[in-house]
Design an enzyme around this catalytic site. Structure first.
Site, PDB file in Angstrom:
ATOM      1  CB  THR A  41      63.656  28.233  67.398  1.00  0.00           C
ATOM      2  OG1 THR A  41      64.611  29.286  67.463  1.00  0.00           O
ATOM      3  CG2 THR A  41      63.964  27.193  68.468  1.00  0.00           C
ATOM      4  CG  HIS A  47      67.585  37.077  67.266  1.00  0.00           C
ATOM      5  ND1 HIS A  47      66.555  37.984  67.288  1.00  0.00           N
ATOM      6  CD2 HIS A  47      67.019  35.879  67.579  1.00  0.00           C
ATOM      7  CE1 HIS A  47      65.424  37.351  67.608  1.00  0.00           C
ATOM      8  NE2 HIS A  47      65.685  36.084  67.783  1.00  0.00           N
ATOM      9  CG  ASN A  74      61.267  37.886  68.258  1.00  0.00           C
ATOM     10  OD1 ASN A  74      60.610  38.901  67.990  1.00  0.00           O
ATOM     11  ND2 ASN A  74      61.393  36.881  67.418  1.00  0.00           N
ATOM     12  CE1 TYR A 130      64.734  34.412  73.386  1.00  0.00           C
ATOM     13  CE2 TYR A 130      64.203  35.269  71.206  1.00  0.00           C
ATOM     14  CZ  TYR A 130      63.958  34.386  72.236  1.00  0.00           C
ATOM     15  OH  TYR A 130      62.942  33.474  72.143  1.00  0.00           O
ATOM     16  CG  ASN A 157      60.878  35.910  75.414  1.00  0.00           C
ATOM     17  OD1 ASN A 157      60.365  34.958  76.004  1.00  0.00           O
ATOM     18  ND2 ASN A 157      61.641  35.754  74.344  1.00  0.00           N
TER      19      ASN A 157
HETATM   20  C1  LIG Z   1      58.160  27.842  65.593  1.00  0.00           C
HETATM   21  C2  LIG Z   1      58.704  29.228  65.521  1.00  0.00           C
HETATM   22  C3  LIG Z   1      60.048  29.448  65.765  1.00  0.00           C
HETATM   23  C4  LIG Z   1      60.588  30.740  65.650  1.00  0.00           C
HETATM   24  N1  LIG Z   1      61.936  30.918  65.845  1.00  0.00           N
HETATM   25  C5  LIG Z   1      62.487  32.134  65.658  1.00  0.00           C
HETATM   26  C6  LIG Z   1      63.890  32.322  65.738  1.00  0.00           C
HETATM   27  O1  LIG Z   1      64.667  31.368  65.958  1.00  0.00           O
HETATM   28  N2  LIG Z   1      64.380  33.570  65.549  1.00  0.00           N
HETATM   29  C7  LIG Z   1      63.569  34.646  65.295  1.00  0.00           C
HETATM   30  O2  LIG Z   1      64.054  35.760  65.136  1.00  0.00           O
HETATM   31  N3  LIG Z   1      62.219  34.490  65.184  1.00  0.00           N
HETATM   32  C8  LIG Z   1      61.679  33.264  65.339  1.00  0.00           C
HETATM   33  N4  LIG Z   1      60.331  33.094  65.172  1.00  0.00           N
HETATM   34  C9  LIG Z   1      59.522  34.208  64.650  1.00  0.00           C
HETATM   35  C10 LIG Z   1      59.411  34.109  63.136  1.00  0.00           C
HETATM   36  O3  LIG Z   1      60.652  34.314  62.503  1.00  0.00           O
HETATM   37  C11 LIG Z   1      58.417  35.154  62.578  1.00  0.00           C
HETATM   38  O4  LIG Z   1      58.840  36.421  63.010  1.00  0.00           O
HETATM   39  C12 LIG Z   1      56.994  34.912  63.049  1.00  0.00           C
HETATM   40  O5  LIG Z   1      56.624  33.548  62.892  1.00  0.00           O
HETATM   41  C13 LIG Z   1      55.995  35.795  62.284  1.00  0.00           C
HETATM   42  O6  LIG Z   1      56.103  35.561  60.881  1.00  0.00           O
HETATM   43  P1  LIG Z   1      55.060  34.611  60.098  1.00  0.00           P
HETATM   44  O7  LIG Z   1      53.680  35.170  60.368  1.00  0.00           O
HETATM   45  O8  LIG Z   1      55.442  34.688  58.655  1.00  0.00           O
HETATM   46  O9  LIG Z   1      55.182  33.238  60.674  1.00  0.00           O
HETATM   47  C14 LIG Z   1      59.769  31.821  65.300  1.00  0.00           C
HETATM   48  C15 LIG Z   1      58.392  31.596  65.075  1.00  0.00           C
HETATM   49  C16 LIG Z   1      57.873  30.331  65.175  1.00  0.00           C
HETATM   50  C17 LIG Z   1      56.408  30.113  64.893  1.00  0.00           C
END
Ligand SMILES: Cc1cc2nc3c(=O)[nH]c(=O)nc-3n(C[C@H](O)[C@H](O)[C@H](O)COP(=O)(O)O)c2cc1C
Length: 360
Positions: free
Chosen positions: A26, A176, A179, A181, A236
């Site tokens: 996001t 989805h 997290n 939702y 959440n």
């Molecule tokens: C800025 C940001 C926005 C995110 N938006 C979403 C999202 O829209 N949908 C989702 O399922 N996870 C979202 N996440 C979680 C990421 O998809 C991911 O699970 C999380 O960053 C851990 O992976 P990484 O260590 O590779 O970043 C978001 C994470 C961050 C940091």
């Protein structure tokens, strides 16, 4: 050792050229009014299309499903048109893109809801903390528990969004269910205290998510649909008294759908990975397993080599490194993402992260 990341692998209907997936992120930069994807978003995704697959930022399936200001939707004709520009840009680069379908449930605020009504959830239980609204951060409100008659409407919202995503040119969709939702609010018993067919037993808590999977796979065909879960996630204000039972059952019930993949957020925002459970789910599930959460090139390669996963998705690393696969291949250093520009704002911290060739 990292060579394995660059071996092709089947993901449902598609043979992907390598294993590095862009996780849903996001970024809260849709055009206003109307929460419409536009040129700046086209450029952002185009830059990142060396990912084997891009999973879009979570996208609101309906006005009711929205919980964060400035996030895009897939329910209006203008939004569908906006997304067409994004899918075209990614396809031109030869990559694939799935849309993440999102209903936030209680993680919203009446100021973001149509007619200022309360957000909906399985049960009237408030999340702790604050929500990002058009008027800044505000405390979460106690949501309204959905009536049983409204479940078909929720399923219809997902079905219509799946249809719209097809029209917008996507290659598939991700449901989805992670997290904190709406769908996870149904799965986990900390947020689901219903006493009807949609709460109580694990069968009942899985009912709505499985109805959504059935509706979406009817639209897309099962081999172009994935589902994202976060069994050990607490983001959440989430909790469940027996994640092993809940998610073992849920994943077993997913199998008859023959989904393309199961996307598991193994750790995120302070939650700790449960290696034994992840491995169990990986063994139960009959499609590709996509691991996520805090991976780097070495740990991703190790996970695939050890048979723990088929694909690894990267979130934060893709924010700051539009050419992440090339960098991993070259063993080049990675840029650091700036958290102050994650959500909202303009091009800064969005489409101005340098490519490797322009870095020195
Ligand atoms: C800025 C940001 C926005 C995110 N938006 C979403 C999202 O829209 N949908 C989702 O399922 N996870 C979202 N996440 C979680 C990421 O998809 C991911 O699970 C999380 O960053 C851990 O992976 P990484 O260590 O590779 O970043 C978001 C994470 C961050 C940091």
């Amino acid at each position: 050792m990292e060579d394995i990341l660059f071996s092709p692998q089947q993901l449902g209907a598609y043979r992907l050229p390598h294993r590095i997936i862009m996780a849903p992120l996001t970024r809260s930069r849709s055009k206003q009014p109307g929460n419409i994807p536009w040129e700046m978003n086209v450029e952002y995704y185009r830059q990142r299309s060396s990912a084997a697959l891009i999973i879009t930022e979570a996208t609101n399936i309906s006005p009711q499903g929205m919980g964060y200001a400035l996030t895009p939707g897939i329910y209006s004709p203008d939004q569908i048109n906006g997304w067409k520009g994004i899918t075209r840009g990614i396809h031109k680069k030869g990559s694939k893109v799935f849309m993440q379908l999102w209903h936030v449930g209680r993680i919203s605020h009446s100021s973001l809801q149509p007619n200022g009504v309360l957000p909906v959830a399985p049960s009237a239980i408030r999340a702790e903390g604050k929500v990002f609204t058009n008027e800044g951060l505000q405390l979460f409100e106690t949501p309204r528990a959905l009536e049983i008659e409204e479940m078909t409407d929720i399923v219809d919202q997902y079905r219509q969004a799946a249809v719209n995503a097809k029209e917008a040119g996507f290659d598939g969709v991700e449901i989805h269910a992670a997290n904190g939702y709406l769908l996870e609010q149904f799965l986990k018993d900390g947020t689901n205290k219903r006493t009807d067919n949609y709460g109580g037993s694990v069968e009942n808590r899985c009912r709505l998510p499985l109805e959504v999977v059935a509706a979406v796979t009817e639209v897309w065909g099962s081999d172009k649909v994935g589902t994202r879960i976060s069994p050990s996630g607490t983001f959440n204000s989430m909790s469940d008294s027996n994640i092993e039972e809940t998610f073992t059952f849920f994943v077993e019930q997913l199998n008859p759908f023959n989904l393309a993949y199961l996307h598991v957020v193994e750790s995120f925002r302070g939650s700790h990975t449960n290696v034994a459970l992840n491995l169990k789910l990986r063994k139960i599930f009959n499609g590709a397993y996509m691991a996520n959460g805090g991976y780097n090139a070495q740990t991703a390669a190790k996970s695939i080599t050890n048979g723990y996963s088929d694909f690894v998705s990267f979130g934060i690393p893709f924010i700051a490194n539009p050419d992440l696969p090339e960098r991993i291949k070259a063993g080049a250093p990675l840029s650091e993402a700036d958290p102050s520009t994650y959500y909202g704002g303009n091009e800064k911290g969005y489409i101005d992260y340098p490519f490797m060739s322009t870095k020195e």
